[in-house]
Design a protein around this motif. Structure first.
Motif, PDB file in Angstrom:
ATOM      1  N   VAL A  58      38.969  11.197  53.581  1.00  0.00           N
ATOM      2  CA  VAL A  58      39.834  12.010  54.645  1.00  0.00           C
ATOM      3  C   VAL A  58      41.228  12.702  53.747  1.00  0.00           C
ATOM      4  O   VAL A  58      41.516  11.867  52.958  1.00  0.00           O
ATOM      5  N   LYS A  59      41.378  13.629  53.983  1.00  0.00           N
ATOM      6  CA  LYS A  59      42.606  14.364  53.294  1.00  0.00           C
ATOM      7  C   LYS A  59      43.588  14.874  54.560  1.00  0.00           C
ATOM      8  O   LYS A  59      43.379  15.361  55.315  1.00  0.00           O
ATOM      9  N   ASP A  60      44.902  14.923  54.002  1.00  0.00           N
ATOM     10  CA  ASP A  60      45.974  15.540  54.591  1.00  0.00           C
ATOM     11  C   ASP A  60      45.893  16.927  54.558  1.00  0.00           C
ATOM     12  O   ASP A  60      45.910  17.657  53.360  1.00  0.00           O
ATOM     13  N   PRO A 104      43.002  15.011  61.378  1.00  0.00           N
ATOM     14  CA  PRO A 104      41.767  15.078  62.084  1.00  0.00           C
ATOM     15  C   PRO A 104      40.871  14.102  61.430  1.00  0.00           C
ATOM     16  O   PRO A 104      40.470  14.173  60.262  1.00  0.00           O
ATOM     17  N   ILE A 105      40.196  13.384  62.170  1.00  0.00           N
ATOM     18  CA  ILE A 105      39.075  12.118  61.709  1.00  0.00           C
ATOM     19  C   ILE A 105      37.963  12.265  62.410  1.00  0.00           C
ATOM     20  O   ILE A 105      37.877  12.387  63.675  1.00  0.00           O
ATOM     21  N   THR A 106      36.792  12.026  61.655  1.00  0.00           N
ATOM     22  CA  THR A 106      35.334  12.247  62.478  1.00  0.00           C
ATOM     23  C   THR A 106      34.904  10.789  62.317  1.00  0.00           C
ATOM     24  O   THR A 106      34.750  10.400  61.171  1.00  0.00           O
ATOM     25  N   ARG A 107      34.676  10.224  63.393  1.00  0.00           N
ATOM     26  CA  ARG A 107      33.957   8.838  63.465  1.00  0.00           C
ATOM     27  C   ARG A 107      32.809   8.916  64.461  1.00  0.00           C
ATOM     28  O   ARG A 107      33.089   9.419  65.567  1.00  0.00           O
ATOM     29  N   ILE A 108      32.019   8.564  63.985  1.00  0.00           N
ATOM     30  CA  ILE A 108      30.456   8.359  64.953  1.00  0.00           C
ATOM     31  C   ILE A 108      30.176   9.631  65.558  1.00  0.00           C
ATOM     32  O   ILE A 108      30.085   9.874  66.681  1.00  0.00           O
ATOM     33  N   GLY A 109      30.343  10.765  64.741  1.00  0.00           N
ATOM     34  CA  GLY A 109      30.256  12.083  65.287  1.00  0.00           C
ATOM     35  C   GLY A 109      31.316  12.810  66.441  1.00  0.00           C
ATOM     36  O   GLY A 109      31.297  13.738  66.959  1.00  0.00           O
ATOM     37  N   ASP A 140      46.032   3.816  62.398  1.00  0.00           N
ATOM     38  CA  ASP A 140      44.930   3.530  63.074  1.00  0.00           C
ATOM     39  C   ASP A 140      45.146   2.627  64.135  1.00  0.00           C
ATOM     40  O   ASP A 140      45.666   1.467  63.939  1.00  0.00           O
ATOM     41  N   LYS A 141      45.145   3.026  65.369  1.00  0.00           N
ATOM     42  CA  LYS A 141      45.322   2.202  66.893  1.00  0.00           C
ATOM     43  C   LYS A 141      44.157   1.608  67.460  1.00  0.00           C
ATOM     44  O   LYS A 141      44.273   0.782  68.240  1.00  0.00           O
TER      45      LYS A 141
END
Length: 162
Positions: A58-60, A104-109, A140-141
């Motif tokens: 992940v990048k800013d 923006p983060i992509t987790r499990i699609g 990360d919440k």
């Protein structure tokens, strides 16, 4: 012929088991590394053990710096409630307004947007020696930890130079 097939199957299963054991030992020595990091922002300092994650790419998007994830419980030690929750921009302290990043983060699609903060410095401690890196801290919440750690550091940032 049934005995031969059974013996052949047992040999194959033993070979697969040995191969899995070898891969597990080898990969754990490379991937399950931890480092101590120090995050400084304004007059606050947070020192935490972080798991080095080779998969954290992940990048800013603002400056293309790598991202360090920290859990919400740990973020409370260094950031105010307004920064962590980011529910009302009007209540955000003025010293943070130019530091907030939406990552923006992509987790499990699925894609999520997380709160990132551009901190003053991130130092990776290696024994008595420390190396400052450019990184953005993302809160990360979600519940839980990163394999028992409360921070997740990208391999490219903490291990590439050292």
């Amino acid at each position: 012929t049934n005995k031969k097939a059974l013996l052949f199957s047992v040999i194959i299963l033993l070979m697969i088991g040995a191969l899995r054991l070898f891969v597990m030992i080898f990969s754990s020595s490379l991937n399950e590394k931890n480092v101590k990091i120090v995050i400084d922002i304004h007059d606050k300092r947070l020192e935490v053990e972080a798991l080095v994650d080779t998969g954290n790419l992940v990048k800013d998007p603002m400056n293309m710096n790598p991202v360090i994830f920290i859990k919400k419980d740990i973020a409370k030690k260094i950031f105010s409630k307004e920064v962590i929750e980011l529910s009302h921009l009007d209540t955000l302290p003025s010293e943070y307004r130019k530091r907030i990043r939406l990552i923006p983060i992509t987790r499990i699609g699925q894609t999520h947007v997380m709160t990132g903060v551009r901190v003053d410095t991130v130092t990776v401690l290696n024994g008595e020696k420390g190396e400052t890196i450019d990184a953005t801290v993302v809160i990360d919440k979600e519940e839980g930890t990163f394999g028992g750690y409360f921070a997740l550091a990208p391999y490219v940032a903490v291990c590439e130079n050292g």
